[in-house]
Design a protein around this motif. Sequence first.
Motif, PDB file in Angstrom:
ATOM      1  N   LEU A   1      26.983  53.766  69.210  1.00 12.90           N
ATOM      2  CA  LEU A   1      25.641  53.329  69.587  1.00 12.90           C
ATOM      3  C   LEU A   1      25.638  52.256  70.670  1.00 12.90           C
ATOM      4  CD1 LEU A   1      24.212  53.130  65.968  1.00 12.90           C
ATOM      5  CD2 LEU A   1      23.651  54.858  67.705  1.00 12.90           C
ATOM      6  N   SER A   2      26.658  51.419  70.676  1.00 13.87           N
ATOM      7  CA  SER A   2      26.734  50.306  71.626  1.00 13.87           C
ATOM      8  C   SER A   2      28.178  50.118  72.076  1.00 13.87           C
ATOM      9  CB  SER A   2      26.199  49.031  70.963  1.00 13.87           C
ATOM     10  OG  SER A   2      26.165  47.966  71.886  1.00 13.87           O
ATOM     11  N   PRO A   3      28.681  51.057  72.887  1.00 14.24           N
ATOM     12  CA  PRO A   3      30.104  51.038  73.237  1.00 14.24           C
ATOM     13  C   PRO A   3      30.556  49.780  73.969  1.00 14.24           C
ATOM     14  CG  PRO A   3      28.918  52.691  74.525  1.00 14.24           C
ATOM     15  CD  PRO A   3      27.974  52.184  73.487  1.00 14.24           C
ATOM     16  N   ASP A   4      29.708  49.218  74.809  1.00 12.55           N
ATOM     17  CA  ASP A   4      30.128  48.023  75.549  1.00 12.55           C
ATOM     18  C   ASP A   4      30.317  46.817  74.639  1.00 12.55           C
ATOM     19  OD1 ASP A   4      30.247  49.382  77.924  1.00 12.55           O
ATOM     20  OD2 ASP A   4      28.275  48.709  78.624  1.00 12.55           O
ATOM     21  N   THR A   5      29.542  46.757  73.556  1.00 15.61           N
ATOM     22  CA  THR A   5      29.712  45.665  72.592  1.00 15.61           C
ATOM     23  C   THR A   5      31.101  45.715  71.974  1.00 15.61           C
ATOM     24  OG1 THR A   5      27.352  45.614  72.103  1.00 15.61           O
ATOM     25  CG2 THR A   5      28.830  44.671  70.445  1.00 15.61           C
ATOM     26  N   VAL A   6      31.492  46.891  71.530  1.00 15.73           N
ATOM     27  CA  VAL A   6      32.792  47.033  70.883  1.00 15.73           C
ATOM     28  C   VAL A   6      33.917  46.889  71.907  1.00 15.73           C
ATOM     29  CG1 VAL A   6      34.259  48.570  69.517  1.00 15.73           C
ATOM     30  CG2 VAL A   6      31.821  48.372  68.990  1.00 15.73           C
ATOM     31  N   LYS A   7      33.734  47.396  73.110  1.00 13.46           N
ATOM     32  CA  LYS A   7      34.746  47.212  74.162  1.00 13.46           C
ATOM     33  C   LYS A   7      34.933  45.733  74.477  1.00 13.46           C
ATOM     34  CE  LYS A   7      34.046  51.636  76.478  1.00 13.46           C
ATOM     35  NZ  LYS A   7      33.452  52.297  77.660  1.00 13.46           N
ATOM     36  N   GLY A   8      33.835  44.995  74.540  1.00 12.85           N
ATOM     37  CA  GLY A   8      33.927  43.551  74.787  1.00 12.85           C
ATOM     38  C   GLY A   8      34.683  42.839  73.689  1.00 12.85           C
ATOM     39  N   TYR A   9      34.389  43.204  72.449  1.00 19.07           N
ATOM     40  CA  TYR A   9      35.101  42.629  71.309  1.00 19.07           C
ATOM     41  C   TYR A   9      36.591  42.953  71.393  1.00 19.07           C
ATOM     42  CZ  TYR A   9      37.151  42.322  66.736  1.00 19.07           C
ATOM     43  OH  TYR A   9      38.012  42.058  65.709  1.00 19.07           O
ATOM     44  N   GLN A  10      36.912  44.201  71.718  1.00 17.15           N
ATOM     45  CA  GLN A  10      38.317  44.608  71.816  1.00 17.15           C
ATOM     46  C   GLN A  10      39.035  43.849  72.931  1.00 17.15           C
ATOM     47  OE1 GLN A  10      37.631  48.837  72.133  1.00 17.15           O
ATOM     48  NE2 GLN A  10      38.189  49.176  69.999  1.00 17.15           N
ATOM     49  N   THR A  11      38.348  43.591  74.026  1.00 22.68           N
ATOM     50  CA  THR A  11      38.944  42.806  75.114  1.00 22.68           C
ATOM     51  C   THR A  11      39.301  41.406  74.627  1.00 22.68           C
ATOM     52  OG1 THR A  11      37.764  44.057  76.815  1.00 22.68           O
ATOM     53  CG2 THR A  11      38.553  41.864  77.432  1.00 22.68           C
ATOM     54  N   LEU A  12      38.372  40.781  73.910  1.00 21.60           N
ATOM     55  CA  LEU A  12      38.642  39.444  73.358  1.00 21.60           C
ATOM     56  C   LEU A  12      39.788  39.494  72.349  1.00 21.60           C
ATOM     57  CD1 LEU A  12      34.989  38.216  72.768  1.00 21.60           C
ATOM     58  CD2 LEU A  12      36.604  37.313  74.451  1.00 21.60           C
ATOM     59  N   SER A  13      39.776  40.486  71.488  1.00 21.31           N
ATOM     60  CA  SER A  13      40.805  40.602  70.446  1.00 21.31           C
ATOM     61  C   SER A  13      42.195  40.824  71.024  1.00 21.31           C
ATOM     62  CB  SER A  13      40.475  41.749  69.500  1.00 21.31           C
ATOM     63  OG  SER A  13      39.371  41.411  68.712  1.00 21.31           O
ATOM     64  N   ASN A  14      42.269  41.509  72.149  1.00 22.02           N
ATOM     65  CA  ASN A  14      43.565  41.839  72.734  1.00 22.02           C
ATOM     66  C   ASN A  14      44.032  40.849  73.788  1.00 22.02           C
ATOM     67  OD1 ASN A  14      43.991  44.187  71.184  1.00 22.02           O
ATOM     68  ND2 ASN A  14      42.583  45.313  72.484  1.00 22.02           N
TER      69      ASN A  14
ATOM     70  N   ALA B   1      52.859  37.992  67.520  1.00 22.43           N
ATOM     71  CA  ALA B   1      51.828  38.638  66.711  1.00 22.43           C
ATOM     72  C   ALA B   1      51.673  37.968  65.350  1.00 22.43           C
ATOM     73  CB  ALA B   1      52.152  40.120  66.542  1.00 22.43           C
ATOM     74  N   LYS B   2      52.774  37.584  64.727  1.00 24.12           N
ATOM     75  CA  LYS B   2      52.696  36.954  63.406  1.00 24.12           C
ATOM     76  C   LYS B   2      51.934  35.640  63.486  1.00 24.12           C
ATOM     77  CE  LYS B   2      56.217  34.890  61.270  1.00 24.12           C
ATOM     78  NZ  LYS B   2      57.455  34.692  60.475  1.00 24.12           N
ATOM     79  N   THR B   3      52.223  34.830  64.487  1.00 24.47           N
ATOM     80  CA  THR B   3      51.534  33.543  64.637  1.00 24.47           C
ATOM     81  C   THR B   3      50.050  33.760  64.881  1.00 24.47           C
ATOM     82  OG1 THR B   3      53.552  32.522  65.489  1.00 24.47           O
ATOM     83  CG2 THR B   3      51.465  31.397  65.964  1.00 24.47           C
ATOM     84  N   ARG B   4      49.713  34.722  65.754  1.00 24.93           N
ATOM     85  CA  ARG B   4      48.297  35.021  66.007  1.00 24.93           C
ATOM     86  C   ARG B   4      47.589  35.443  64.727  1.00 24.93           C
ATOM     87  NH1 ARG B   4      50.445  37.522  70.604  1.00 24.93           N
ATOM     88  NH2 ARG B   4      50.120  39.579  69.695  1.00 24.93           N
ATOM     89  N   GLU B   5      48.251  36.255  63.900  1.00 24.90           N
ATOM     90  CA  GLU B   5      47.626  36.715  62.660  1.00 24.90           C
ATOM     91  C   GLU B   5      47.496  35.590  61.637  1.00 24.90           C
ATOM     92  OE1 GLU B   5      45.949  39.346  62.348  1.00 24.90           O
ATOM     93  OE2 GLU B   5      46.625  40.289  64.203  1.00 24.90           O
ATOM     94  N   LEU B   6      48.460  34.680  61.582  1.00 25.01           N
ATOM     95  CA  LEU B   6      48.344  33.531  60.679  1.00 25.01           C
ATOM     96  C   LEU B   6      47.171  32.641  61.093  1.00 25.01           C
ATOM     97  CD1 LEU B   6      52.115  32.687  60.179  1.00 25.01           C
ATOM     98  CD2 LEU B   6      50.550  33.629  58.459  1.00 25.01           C
TER      99      LEU B   6
ATOM    100  N   GLY C   1      45.205  37.826  73.575  1.00 28.02           N
ATOM    101  CA  GLY C   1      46.469  37.176  73.220  1.00 28.02           C
ATOM    102  C   GLY C   1      47.660  38.082  73.405  1.00 28.02           C
ATOM    103  N   LYS C   2      47.468  39.363  73.145  1.00 29.51           N
ATOM    104  CA  LYS C   2      48.561  40.317  73.339  1.00 29.51           C
ATOM    105  C   LYS C   2      48.939  40.413  74.815  1.00 29.51           C
ATOM    106  CE  LYS C   2      47.078  43.238  69.517  1.00 29.51           C
ATOM    107  NZ  LYS C   2      46.478  44.530  69.173  1.00 29.51           N
ATOM    108  N   ALA C   3      47.947  40.258  75.687  1.00 30.59           N
ATOM    109  CA  ALA C   3      48.201  40.386  77.123  1.00 30.59           C
ATOM    110  C   ALA C   3      49.085  39.245  77.637  1.00 30.59           C
ATOM    111  CB  ALA C   3      46.886  40.423  77.903  1.00 30.59           C
ATOM    112  N   THR C   4      48.826  38.027  77.179  1.00 33.28           N
ATOM    113  CA  THR C   4      49.627  36.886  77.638  1.00 33.28           C
ATOM    114  C   THR C   4      50.885  36.725  76.801  1.00 33.28           C
ATOM    115  OG1 THR C   4      48.377  35.356  76.242  1.00 33.28           O
ATOM    116  CG2 THR C   4      47.623  35.635  78.523  1.00 33.28           C
ATOM    117  N   ASN C   5      50.774  37.016  75.501  1.00 37.89           N
ATOM    118  CA  ASN C   5      51.891  36.975  74.563  1.00 37.89           C
ATOM    119  C   ASN C   5      52.587  35.616  74.497  1.00 37.89           C
ATOM    120  OD1 ASN C   5      53.064  38.500  72.516  1.00 37.89           O
ATOM    121  ND2 ASN C   5      54.886  38.882  73.742  1.00 37.89           N
ATOM    122  N   HIS C   6      51.801  34.540  74.666  1.00 36.07           N
ATOM    123  CA  HIS C   6      52.377  33.198  74.508  1.00 36.07           C
ATOM    124  C   HIS C   6      52.697  32.912  73.039  1.00 36.07           C
ATOM    125  CE1 HIS C   6      51.682  32.326  78.668  1.00 36.07           C
ATOM    126  NE2 HIS C   6      50.374  32.513  78.545  1.00 36.07           N
ATOM    127  N   LEU C   7      51.931  33.524  72.148  1.00 39.32           N
ATOM    128  CA  LEU C   7      52.200  33.445  70.714  1.00 39.32           C
ATOM    129  C   LEU C   7      52.602  34.825  70.241  1.00 39.32           C
ATOM    130  CD1 LEU C   7      49.046  31.435  69.552  1.00 39.32           C
ATOM    131  CD2 LEU C   7      51.349  30.535  69.933  1.00 39.32           C
TER     132      LEU C   7
END
Length: 114
Positions: A21-34, A44-49, A36-42
């Motif tokens: 119903l609102s694909p850009d909303t979910v795409k925006g959320y996914q961009t924010l969620s991912n 995955a375990k640390t990000r999840e904690l 940290g993975k893009a920079t990978n300074h932390l």
Amino acid sequence: MLDWKTYRKQLVTRIGEIAGLSPDTVKGYQTLSNAGKATNHLDAKTRELIALAVVVTTRCDGCIAVHSAAALKAGASREEIAEALGVAVALNAGAALVYSSRVMDAIAPDEGQG
């Protein structure tokens, strides 16, 4: 207690409906969620904690369902998760203490009125 696996599956279904119903909303959320993975300074375990500590303070059951599974998958132990949750508890208590000082400030007599 909640059946977290079932809840997680139901949540994915409902989020999928929102994405339809609102694909850009979910795409925006996914961009924010991912991000940290893009920079990978932390890792995955640390990000999840961190995520688990934050979900306790924001009181999000959906986030608990997703990030508890992700933390375990990233290799977090029950002890590490408990320690992260302890940080969340301490910060919530600390925030309550800081805001308690604001209440005391709000009820303090004005200067010169004794």
